[in-house]
Design an enzyme around this catalytic site. Structure first.
Site, PDB file in Angstrom:
ATOM      1  N   ASP A 180      33.952  66.787  60.367  1.00 29.34           N
ATOM      2  CA  ASP A 180      35.436  67.440  61.154  1.00 29.34           C
ATOM      3  C   ASP A 180      35.401  68.605  60.265  1.00 29.34           C
ATOM      4  O   ASP A 180      35.210  68.780  59.058  1.00 29.34           O
ATOM      5  CB  ASP A 180      36.336  66.535  61.070  1.00 29.34           C
ATOM      6  CG  ASP A 180      36.588  65.905  59.908  1.00 29.34           C
ATOM      7  OD1 ASP A 180      35.661  65.604  58.895  1.00 29.34           O
ATOM      8  OD2 ASP A 180      37.937  65.592  59.285  1.00 29.34           O
ATOM      9  N   GLU A 181      36.484  69.250  60.918  1.00 30.74           N
ATOM     10  CA  GLU A 181      37.106  70.765  60.273  1.00 30.74           C
ATOM     11  C   GLU A 181      35.976  71.398  59.424  1.00 30.74           C
ATOM     12  O   GLU A 181      36.062  71.797  58.038  1.00 30.74           O
ATOM     13  CB  GLU A 181      38.261  70.038  59.174  1.00 30.74           C
ATOM     14  CG  GLU A 181      39.206  69.359  60.120  1.00 30.74           C
ATOM     15  CD  GLU A 181      40.324  68.592  59.035  1.00 30.74           C
ATOM     16  OE1 GLU A 181      41.672  68.701  59.749  1.00 30.74           O
ATOM     17  OE2 GLU A 181      40.194  68.423  57.965  1.00 30.74           O
TER      18      GLU A 181
END
Length: 535
Positions: free
Chosen positions: A202-203
């Site tokens: 993620d991210e």
């Protein structure tokens, strides 16, 4: 209390309906009866006597997993012996364990392990306790972004996507896959029975920026989305081919990826998605077209809410209302899309740090009331009096555990594993409240300002009045410091205790001491110079 009256109204309505009174609804005030638009907050609904509606259709949640973020404040093993039976009784049937540097890496990976990491024997004991409490374990390892615990080290600097930022690993460096395979192999070796492995991802804010990635993108006519998918696909394929384990990854990097890109990449053959959103309005953050894509391609989709660690990087008390709203919103989304999206399970995340470098946010025992409330809500799927009563009963809390608890001035008494840590956080809130009140009193503001202190120029009477409660504050701070040192070892090691005190208590004590010193300096003088003053 207001909440008790609200729930009494709800109970009154339900009892009349149960008695078969056809005009029961007509007898009630409209405000008591209304089931309002879902956008209205839980707080507003409850305060106005509006029952929070159940989802349009009952949502069947086969798996409810609790996320344990161990990259900050890892509990001692004995605490898990008390915690896991409680989680099981609340309806959880699994754990998503994010180890980061608390995993006992060995051999060439030994330097990835924190000095207070779990030993192999301790980890085996944790897994055994989980099994005895019917909690299935899914390990979570980072394989793209949030890799600070590795990339911060000089030995791995060359693997960074951006040389000055240790968050993201370069997907085009030959050493990356070698390192990730070693990590995966060691984690799976200590979890031989797992069905799923979460690979994070993620991210990933920095991608396609280094010269190796740009060269690869030019050579294979790739854009950043292609590069991202190529990397996670490679990691997932390794896991599936070698171990026949199903990889899971976070969904956020796919939300804006075009339908055609996902179809062409065939990434859906290798990963389940875990859609995460921690706000009170999930559908606003994960749009309908994302659910359409997920349902169209991916054979497995998980949902992830938050019971703590999502309302501020240095929060020390959990906002129960905010997290309950998040879960109410999630059930609305699941109800809406469950016929077209193959939901496999629900994970309640509890972040302990925003990233490897961040300070601690709410400690796990502090957030247990929020976790308990939301686990029970996922079962009942409506907010009513019984939901709050059951939460309080299981945690052995008094009636002050409500959505409206003002921790600055009230103290909720509970008796669950680690409840003394919760008590300490509440006492910190009270200390901070009283300290801010002290700082705003007119004698302090007007006569012990930075100007007064610098110029050594003030009225002794006002200095004395402005600091008359200082000793009481100092005593309370010292008592809190001692309370934490005496009770927190039930849950945490010395390193976590020291960090929590250094982050949240010591700064208040230092400010109090500075004020005492400044006041004493001002009170030394018996005469003062003519204006204008000069230093």
């Amino acid at each position: 209390m207001k909440e008790a009256q609200v729930h009494a109204n709800i109970k009154h309505i339900n009892s009349k309906l149960a008695l078969g009174k056809s005009n029961a609804l007509e007898d009630m005030d409209k405000e008591e009866l209304e089931i309002d638009h879902p956008v209205r907050s839980v707080n507003e609904r409850v305060s106005k006597g509006i029952r929070t509606p159940a989802p349009e259709e009952i949502v069947v949640i086969e798996r409810k997993f609790v996320h344990l973020d161990l990259k900050g404040a890892p509990p001692i093993v004995n605490y898990f012996k008390k915690l896991f039976p409680l989680l099981h009784s609340l309806g959880a049937n699994g754990l998503l364990i994010e180890y980061e540097d608390m995993f006992p890496f060995h051999g060439p990976l030994e330097q990835l392990t924190a000095r207070n990491a779990y030993t192999k024997n301790e980890l085996n004991e944790i897994l055994y306790i989980a099994k005895m409490n019917e909690l299935e374990v899914i390990p979570l390892i980072q394989t793209f972004g949030h890799m600070e615990f590795i990339l911060k080290q000089q030995a791995y600097q060359d693997l960074r996507e951006v040389p000055t930022y240790p968050q993201v690993i370069c997907p085009s460096n030959n050493g990356t896959q070698i390192l990730l395979h070693q990590i995966i192999d060691q984690v799976i070796a200590l979890h031989p029975q797992i069905k799923w492995l979460h690979i994070g991802s993620d991210e990933v804010y920095y991608i396609g920026e280094c010269s190796l990635c740009q060269k690869k993108m030019r050579k294979h006519f790739m854009d950043k989305e292609d590069l991202f998918i190529d990397h996670v696909k490679s990691v997932a394929k390794y896991i599936k081919d070698k171990y026949n384990i199903q990889p899971i990854m976070w969904d956020d990097m796919f939300r804006m990826v075009p339908d055609e890109t996902i179809k062409k990449s065939e990434i859906w053959k290798y990963v389940d998605l875990m859609a995460w959103q921690y706000s009170p309005n999930v559908e606003m953050r994960i749009p309908p077209d994302a659910w359409t894509k997920y349902g169209k391609y991916f054979p497995g989709v998980w949902a992830a809410s938050a019971y703590k660690g999502a309302t501020g990087s240095n929060q020390y008390l959990t906002n129960m209302s905010y997290h309950l709203e998040n879960h109410v919103s999630w059930l609305s989304v699941l109800s809406k899309y469950q016929s077209e999206v193959p939901f496999k399970g629900f994970v309640l995340t509890g972040w302990q740090r925003y990233d490897h470098f961040a300070v601690l946010c709410e400690l796990l025992p502090v957030a247990l009331p929020s976790l308990a409330l939301n686990l029970l809500y996922l079962d009942r799927q409506t907010v009513d009096n019984e939901l709050f009563e059951k939460t309080r009963d299981i945690l052995m809390c008094d009636a002050r555990l409500t959505l409206y608890t003002n921790f600055s001035t009230e103290e909720t008494v509970c008796n669950y594993p680690g409840s003394n840590v919760f008590k300490g956080a509440q006492r910190l809130a009270h200390l901070n409240f009283m300290f801010q009140k002290f700082l705003s009193n007119s004698h302090y503001v007007g006569w012990i300002s930075e100007y007064n202190v610098q110029m050594l120029f003030s009225s002794p009477a006002h200095v004395e009045l402005g600091t008359q409660n200082l000793e009481a504050l100092s005593t309370n701070a010292t008592l809190l410091h001692t309370f934490i040192q005496n009770t927190m070892p039930e849950v945490y090691d010395k390193h976590t205790i020291d960090e929590w005190l250094m982050t949240f208590v010591n700064p208040v004590m230092a400010q109090i001491e500075k004020i005492r010193t400044n006041a004493n300096n001002l009170l030394k003088f018996k005469s003062w110079p003519r204006r204008p003053l000069s230093k």
